[in-house]
Enzyme design. Structure first.
Site, short mmCIF file in Angstrom:
data_model
loop_
_atom_site.label_atom_id
_atom_site.label_comp_id
_atom_site.label_asym_id
_atom_site.label_seq_id
_atom_site.Cartn_x
_atom_site.Cartn_y
_atom_site.Cartn_z
N CYS A 80 0.86 -1.24 0.21
CA CYS A 80 0.11 0.15 -0.12
C CYS A 80 0.63 1.35 0.15
CB CYS A 80 -1.09 0.02 1.25
SG CYS A 80 -2.39 0.93 0.83
N HIS A 168 -3.85 -5.50 0.73
CA HIS A 168 -3.21 -5.94 2.10
C HIS A 168 -3.37 -7.55 1.97
CE1 HIS A 168 -2.69 -2.00 3.99
NE2 HIS A 168 -3.44 -1.54 3.41
N GLU A 170 -1.98 -9.31 4.31
CA GLU A 170 -1.81 -9.55 5.55
C GLU A 170 -3.23 -9.86 6.30
OE1 GLU A 170 -1.44 -5.16 5.80
OE2 GLU A 170 -1.10 -6.70 4.50
#
Length: 510
Positions: A80, A168, A170
């Protein structure tokens, strides 16, 4: 032996700790460091991840880092903001998105030849969270993934292992995010995935033996997971030279003091129990502000602990159960974090104690601490215990603290916790407890009107306590435990259930 690691540079994203959790789930050690406090880059650093950020690279004071120090020396992955920073500082263009892109999206095109995207499906779901977008990439950057609305969803730099992604990986909403991180951490960075609870325990005990030698260590036990595992690691390193002190501050759960002392008997630990209830109640008298209560408890604990420590000759170390989230939350990318609440086990050691500090768990998350405890043979009764705040019931009693209020809350809490265990729900929640509210409500018991106290029950699900959702306990259970509390605890006539998640609420009420 140096441990291979991935370095995560934190630019202030709310997701940075999740990146660390996902990397560690791959059995690879990683550390988070603020972008403006870089550690020395040692040979054991195999790759660097640049986190997201609430900032914009277009801001005059945007967080920045000298990327030339890493480029061409090791693999880089920008997530990001990290991706936008890579593009922006190399001649690409980053502009404000016409519509802030937040939430689920699907990849449209994926370059399956890219090492980063190996095995990623062309229409894989990803999670977006950004107000800016990369509108053009530098000349030597190649776009390797796009969505319907984000042309540059991922890129790589030609002829070097430097990558950027706009989504993202994660978060669990990015369904193949863990595969992408595996591609980067294991395949691109070449990490061997040998960082386990067993290897951590073995290495840490060896390091403690070397560090502590024949020195004596004093450690304050709480009965919880962190201090117990820390104690066992130090105990395995120095044996009887570890002196454990368990203080009854009058704010523990019902019958906890004797129960905890009993549980340590089989572990071979050298433990002394100290009844200091009256000192704590005196220090707390009339205090209502949460921080004032925390500080009074902290000061009293230090006074009691210092007195007991001075009864042991030749102590030179203080052992603490500090874990990684405590450390991270005490340092932020802009200096000291805003005080949400003061941590009872980070800092605060008075100068007059003159003890060096040893914190064997300060690189671990809570579930990793439990895994290490399992390898050391700690019983489930300790490892499975819910987290309990350092200040104890003082921050679950809103308002001033009195022995009468503590007694009421201990009874309520015991009925709630015992009920969770009886119904097989205790191990399904991360943390549970009761709060005594500073309000009274009208009720009817028998033929009489009552005006008594309100208690709030709180139960949350979580992995490491950094984020948490309220536990969806069965209505029948809540009805039964509410009825039991009102019938059996004199002074309580109303029970409510807290359905707030973290964030925006915290797990504790104070």
């Amino acid at each position: 032996m140096a441990t291979e690691q991935i370095l995560i540079l934190d630019f202030g994203s709310q997701y940075t700790q999740l990146i660390a959790r996902r990397v560690r789930e791959l059995n690879v050690y990683c550390e988070i460091h603020p972008y403006n406090h870089l550690p020395t880059i040692t040979p054991d650093v195999k790759g660097i991840i640049l986190s997201g950020s609430p900032s914009s690279v277009r801001d005059a004071d945007a967080p920045d880092v000298h990327l030339a120090a890493f480029r061409h020396k090791m693999p880089l992955l920008g997530i990001c903001y990290g991706a936008q920073l890579l593009a922006h500082t190399n001649g690409g263009e980053v502009k404000a998105s016409a519509i802030r892109e937040y939430g689920r999206a699907k990849l449209g095109t994926v370059d399956g030849e890219s090492p980063l995207l190996k095995g990623i499906d062309p229409h894989s779901q990803v999670w977006m969270s950004h107000a800016d977008t990369i509108t053009s990439v530098p000349e030597n950057f190649s776009i390797i993934a796009s969505t319907d609305t984000v042309h540059v969803a991922a890129f790589q730099v030609d002829n070097e292992p430097t990558y950027g992604i706009q989504f993202h990986p994660e978060v669990t909403h990015s369904l193949q995010g863990k595969m992408l991180l595996h591609n980067f951490v294991v395949d691109i960075c070449g990490c061997s995935q040998n960082w386990t609870a067993e290897s951590f325990a073995e290495t840490t005990i060896a390091q403690l033996k070397q560090k502590l030698g024949d020195d004596k260590v004093v450690l304050g036990l709480s009965g919880g997971v962190d201090s117990s595992v820390a104690a066992m690691l130090i105990h395995q390193a120095i044996g009887k030279n570890l002196y454990c002190i368990f203080v009854d501050n009058g704010l523990l759960r019902k019958d906890e003091f004797l129960g905890v002392l009993d549980s340590y008997k089989t572990l071979g630990l050298n433990v002394k129990g100290v009844d200091a209830k009256d000192q704590f109640y005196t220090a707390l008298a009339g205090l209502t502000d949460p921080e004032a209560k925390r500080k009074a408890i902290g000061k009293t604990f230090i006074d009691v602990f210092d007195h007991e420590a001075h009864l042991i000759e030749g102590v030179s170390w203080l052992g603490q159960g500090t874990i990684y989230p405590d450390v991270i939350e005490s340092v932020s990318v802009k200096g000291p974090s805003a005080t949400i609440k003061s941590h009872h086990n980070v800092g605060g050691l008075p100068d007059f104690m003159k003890l060096k500090v040893v914190e064997p768990l300060n690189t671990l998350f809570k579930d990793e601490v439990r895994a290490v405890g399992r390898t050391l043979g700690l019983p489930d009764a300790i490892l499975g215990r819910h987290p309990f705040p350092g200040p104890g019931l003082a921050i679950r009693i809103l308002g001033d603290i009195t022995p009468e209020k503590v007694d009421i809350l201990q009874q309520v809490d015991a009925l709630f916790i015992d009920g969770l265990k009886r119904e097989g729900l205790y191990d399904k929640v991360w943390q549970a407890g009761a709060m005594l509210l500073p309000v009274q409500s009208v009720g009817v018991m028998g033929d009489e009107r009552t005006y008594e106290r309100v208690v709030a029950l709180r139960a949350v699900t979580s992995v490491d306590g950094m984020t948490a959702d309220w536990a969806h306990l069965p209505y029948e259970f809540l009805a039964d435990v509410s009825n039991e509390i009102i019938n059996r605890v004199k002074g309580v006539n109303r029970v409510v259930y807290d359905i707030s998640s973290k964030p925006p609420a915290t797990i504790e009420w104070e």
